[in-house]
Design a protein around this motif. Structure first.
Motif, PDB file in Angstrom:
ATOM      1  N   TYR A 134      -6.245   1.830   0.329  1.00  0.00           N
ATOM      2  CA  TYR A 134      -6.292   0.554  -0.377  1.00  0.00           C
ATOM      3  C   TYR A 134      -5.053  -0.258  -0.027  1.00  0.00           C
ATOM      4  O   TYR A 134      -4.022   0.285   0.392  1.00  0.00           O
ATOM      5  CB  TYR A 134      -6.367   0.766  -1.898  1.00  0.00           C
ATOM      6  CG  TYR A 134      -5.079   1.293  -2.512  1.00  0.00           C
ATOM      7  CD1 TYR A 134      -4.046   0.420  -2.871  1.00  0.00           C
ATOM      8  CD2 TYR A 134      -4.892   2.654  -2.729  1.00  0.00           C
ATOM      9  CE1 TYR A 134      -2.865   0.896  -3.412  1.00  0.00           C
ATOM     10  CE2 TYR A 134      -3.717   3.131  -3.275  1.00  0.00           C
ATOM     11  CZ  TYR A 134      -2.707   2.243  -3.613  1.00  0.00           C
ATOM     12  OH  TYR A 134      -1.526   2.719  -4.145  1.00  0.00           O
ATOM     13  N   VAL A 188      -8.172  -1.434 -11.051  1.00  0.00           N
ATOM     14  CA  VAL A 188      -6.944  -1.607 -10.283  1.00  0.00           C
ATOM     15  C   VAL A 188      -5.737  -0.987 -10.995  1.00  0.00           C
ATOM     16  O   VAL A 188      -4.733  -0.674 -10.357  1.00  0.00           O
ATOM     17  CB  VAL A 188      -6.708  -3.104  -9.995  1.00  0.00           C
ATOM     18  CG1 VAL A 188      -5.416  -3.329  -9.235  1.00  0.00           C
ATOM     19  CG2 VAL A 188      -7.875  -3.666  -9.186  1.00  0.00           C
ATOM     20  N   LEU A 203       3.467   2.468  -6.578  1.00  0.00           N
ATOM     21  CA  LEU A 203       2.046   2.653  -6.300  1.00  0.00           C
ATOM     22  C   LEU A 203       1.681   4.132  -6.206  1.00  0.00           C
ATOM     23  O   LEU A 203       2.499   4.968  -5.820  1.00  0.00           O
ATOM     24  CB  LEU A 203       1.661   1.936  -5.006  1.00  0.00           C
ATOM     25  CG  LEU A 203       1.794   0.409  -5.018  1.00  0.00           C
ATOM     26  CD1 LEU A 203       1.384  -0.170  -3.675  1.00  0.00           C
ATOM     27  CD2 LEU A 203       0.970  -0.212  -6.144  1.00  0.00           C
ATOM     28  N   VAL A 263      -4.052   2.096  -9.331  1.00  0.00           N
ATOM     29  CA  VAL A 263      -3.154   2.108  -8.175  1.00  0.00           C
ATOM     30  C   VAL A 263      -1.692   2.144  -8.616  1.00  0.00           C
ATOM     31  O   VAL A 263      -0.792   2.302  -7.793  1.00  0.00           O
ATOM     32  CB  VAL A 263      -3.385   0.891  -7.243  1.00  0.00           C
ATOM     33  CG1 VAL A 263      -4.839   0.780  -6.848  1.00  0.00           C
ATOM     34  CG2 VAL A 263      -2.895  -0.394  -7.873  1.00  0.00           C
ATOM     35  N   SER A 315       0.847  -1.188   0.000  1.00  0.00           N
ATOM     36  CA  SER A 315       0.000   0.000   0.000  1.00  0.00           C
ATOM     37  C   SER A 315       0.880   1.234   0.000  1.00  0.00           C
ATOM     38  O   SER A 315       2.066   1.170   0.320  1.00  0.00           O
ATOM     39  CB  SER A 315      -0.930   0.018   1.218  1.00  0.00           C
ATOM     40  OG  SER A 315      -0.184   0.149   2.413  1.00  0.00           O
ATOM     41  N   ASP A 337      -3.133   7.166  -2.198  1.00  0.00           N
ATOM     42  CA  ASP A 337      -4.548   6.831  -2.034  1.00  0.00           C
ATOM     43  C   ASP A 337      -5.441   7.970  -2.517  1.00  0.00           C
ATOM     44  O   ASP A 337      -6.529   7.734  -3.051  1.00  0.00           O
ATOM     45  CB  ASP A 337      -4.844   6.535  -0.562  1.00  0.00           C
ATOM     46  CG  ASP A 337      -4.093   5.316  -0.068  1.00  0.00           C
ATOM     47  OD1 ASP A 337      -4.685   4.241   0.012  1.00  0.00           O
ATOM     48  OD2 ASP A 337      -2.890   5.443   0.233  1.00  0.00           O
ATOM     49  N   ILE A 394     -13.587   3.905  -6.418  1.00  0.00           N
ATOM     50  CA  ILE A 394     -12.403   3.866  -7.267  1.00  0.00           C
ATOM     51  C   ILE A 394     -12.841   4.278  -8.669  1.00  0.00           C
ATOM     52  O   ILE A 394     -14.031   4.202  -8.995  1.00  0.00           O
ATOM     53  CB  ILE A 394     -11.736   2.480  -7.277  1.00  0.00           C
ATOM     54  CG1 ILE A 394     -12.652   1.430  -7.915  1.00  0.00           C
ATOM     55  CG2 ILE A 394     -11.330   2.060  -5.877  1.00  0.00           C
ATOM     56  CD1 ILE A 394     -11.977   0.080  -8.133  1.00  0.00           C
ATOM     57  N   PHE A 404      -7.544  -7.111  -4.050  1.00  0.00           N
ATOM     58  CA  PHE A 404      -7.687  -5.681  -3.771  1.00  0.00           C
ATOM     59  C   PHE A 404      -8.580  -5.491  -2.548  1.00  0.00           C
ATOM     60  O   PHE A 404      -9.660  -6.080  -2.457  1.00  0.00           O
ATOM     61  CB  PHE A 404      -8.301  -5.003  -4.997  1.00  0.00           C
ATOM     62  CG  PHE A 404      -8.552  -3.532  -4.843  1.00  0.00           C
ATOM     63  CD1 PHE A 404      -7.515  -2.620  -4.917  1.00  0.00           C
ATOM     64  CD2 PHE A 404      -9.845  -3.051  -4.643  1.00  0.00           C
ATOM     65  CE1 PHE A 404      -7.754  -1.265  -4.803  1.00  0.00           C
ATOM     66  CE2 PHE A 404     -10.094  -1.704  -4.519  1.00  0.00           C
ATOM     67  CZ  PHE A 404      -9.035  -0.804  -4.596  1.00  0.00           C
ATOM     68  N   VAL A 462      -6.383   7.735  -6.087  1.00  0.00           N
ATOM     69  CA  VAL A 462      -7.159   6.551  -6.470  1.00  0.00           C
ATOM     70  C   VAL A 462      -8.579   6.634  -5.916  1.00  0.00           C
ATOM     71  O   VAL A 462      -9.562   6.499  -6.649  1.00  0.00           O
ATOM     72  CB  VAL A 462      -6.481   5.259  -5.965  1.00  0.00           C
ATOM     73  CG1 VAL A 462      -7.303   4.034  -6.361  1.00  0.00           C
ATOM     74  CG2 VAL A 462      -5.060   5.151  -6.498  1.00  0.00           C
TER      75      VAL A 462
END
Length: 514
Positions: A246, A102, A219, A105, A31, A222, A96, A61, A225
């Motif tokens: 996430y 996904v 990544l 991310v 994360s 957050d 999201i 996820f 996303v």
């Protein structure tokens, strides 16, 4: 025909297994907030080829609360059907992006060869380009039961109804899972990485070639996303997403190796073509503004310009994947070396928010119209952007339709002070929205930009070595016009430009020609 194909499954070098935390919480995994935001995979040096068409990143996820490590599970979602009002829960508020799922991310992807640690690929702002390409190749029906929702968890135009459901994880007590790190926790995904190197044929991993590869995934925060359902959530403290995050678990890189025959090995071409893109950033601050780049690339195929409000990035209050045209768009001029090219005329949005009425006096007022999309004449701009994004062709299965634009404009024009005008319902016009209700649903994002295609659909390209690309946009940016949405009329715009170009990579010398 190859001698054999060998399946492989590789865990990250820096794997961080999910662990139980407290009564019903989970910790660990990958994360941005809590654990390692960088994921590293090592593809070994073997005398085999990597079959790139089978390569996928798989895992699970999870969305959870940072302070308690609690995932969104029963009985927390008792009011998850509510779209508005005082009982909106975190599960309803937290979303999201509609497209990409996904993929969003992932912020950056770097690929290196183990032979010399040479950096072969470095892709910045990965989700913007990949999610748009997904949206322009999947229609609304595809997002119900097609590849995208099943593999990347993208929900498309249906996110307003079903997005919240992909966040619910199994309840340990109710389903007798014994431990919180049970393999049933988390929603499974399996995505093909949208990377030019993995779309150019099989890659030899032998010592005479790449000698293996290192794949590093960075990544995204957050806040880029996750986003709240309404841009203005009112006084609903329960909707605060600052504590939401996430995490990814059970990450694997899966695919197949090919063991080639001697004849195939002899015919193998070390130099492979790449359909690459370069990401550049700029901004516009006025209703007439210009951006300019010198790409230093010798085979440019297209320019794709995406626009975001200045406060739209890394902000939980806004969906970062909502790609709208500059507010109050009027016209754009694409130029090469300061001369209009390839169009010798401005591309206009006609009519626009300042267009005059044909009969009588004054101009149109989009805030007082039932169907605002009918006076946003951006069809030509849409078509050129679509061709730029898709290599000179037009989409046959796109989600970028007028219904999406109609919904997006409808919610853009809503504001708490004046409510929303609805034809035939004067009681709504000018009526303030209660503080217990959300304003501006963000689950109908736009999929637009300003683009120019140089391939003309026949594979052409342009030399931009020591040459300038620029465009001049006439719009309502920072103009403060009362005819424009109150939330956008006084903001600057961030410009994300993707330069699409042809390149070639020699897997023996590891030299990339651009």
């Amino acid at each position: 025909m190859p001698i054999e194909k060998n399946y492989f499954q590789i865990s990250p070098l820096n794997d961080n297994p999910l662990q139980s935390s407290g009564a019903n919480g989970v910790a660990g995994g990958f994360s941005f907030k809590e654990s390692n935001p960088i994921i590293k995979f090592s593809l070994p040096a073997v005398e085999k080829m990597l079959e790139t068409r089978t390569l996928v990143l798989s895992g699970q996820f999870i969305i959870k609360q940072q302070d308690t490590d609690e995932g969104f599970r029963d009985p927390n979602y008792a009011n998850m059907e509510n779209d508005n009002g005082a009982s909106i829960t975190k599960e309803v508020a937290c979303n999201i992006p509609n497209h990409g799922g996904v993929h969003n991310v992932i912020d950056k992807v770097v690929i290196q060869t183990k032979k010399t640690n040479t950096e072969l690929i470095n892709i910045h702002n990965y989700p913007a380009y990949s999610s748009l390409r997904e949206a322009y190749t999947n229609n609304d029906e595809d997002y119900l039961w097609g590849v995208a929702p099943n593999r990347s968890l993208a929900q498309g135009n249906h996110a307003n109804e079903v997005n919240r459901r992909i966040q619910i994880i199994a309840d340990k007590t109710a389903q007798d899972l014994k431990t919180n790190n049970n393999r049933e926790l988390g929603v499974p995904f399996s995505i093909k990485l949208d990377i030019d190197l993995f779309q150019s044929g099989n890659i030899h991993l032998g010592q005479a070639y790449t000698n293996g590869l290192m794949l590093t995934i960075h990544l995204a925060p957050d806040s880029s996303v996750l986003f709240q359902r309404f841009r203005d959530k009112g006084n609903q403290a329960a909707n605060d997403l600052a504590n939401s995050m996430y995490c990814l678990r059970n990450l694997k890189l899966e695919g197949r190796y090919i063991v080639p025959t001697p004849a195939e090995m002899k015919a193998y071409q070390a130099q492979i073509p790449l359909n690459s893109q370069l990401n550049l950033l700029n901004d516009i601050h006025a209703d007439q503004d210009n951006i300019s780049y010198t790409p230093q690339l010798n085979s440019v195929k297209a320019m794709c310009n995406l626009y975001l409000d200045k406060d739209q990035t890394n902000n939980l209050a806004y969906q970062q994947a909502n790609f709208r045209l500059p507010v109050g768009m009027k016209q754009v001029e694409h130029k090469k070396d300061n001369l209009r090219f390839p169009f010798t005329y401005p591309l206009k949005s006609q009519p626009n928010y300042e267009s005059l009425v044909e009969l009588g006096e004054g101009s149109l007022d989009p805030s007082q119209m039932l169907k605002r999309e009918n006076i946003m004449g951006d069809v030509e701009l849409r078509k050129h952007f679509e061709r730029a994004l898709l290599g000179g062709t037009e989409s046959k299965r796109s989600s970028a339709n007028m219904r999406r634009s109609a919904n997006n404009l409808e919610f853009d024009y809503r504001d708490r002070t004046n409510g929303i005008y609805t034809a035939g319902n004067a009681a709504v016009e000018g009526t303030a929205v209660a503080a217990t209700s959300g304003v501006g649903n963000q689950l109908y994002p736009e999929l637009l930009g300003l683009g120019v295609d140089y391939t003309y659909g026949v594979g052409n390209s342009l030399n931009y070595i020591n040459r300038d690309y620029s465009n001049t946009v006439h719009s309502g940016v920072n103009a403060g016009s009362t005819l424009l949405p109150v939330d956008r009329r006084n903001k600057s715009e961030l410009v994300q430009t993707f330069v699409k170009y042809n390149a070639a990579l020699n897997l023996q010398t590891l030299v990339k020609t651009m």
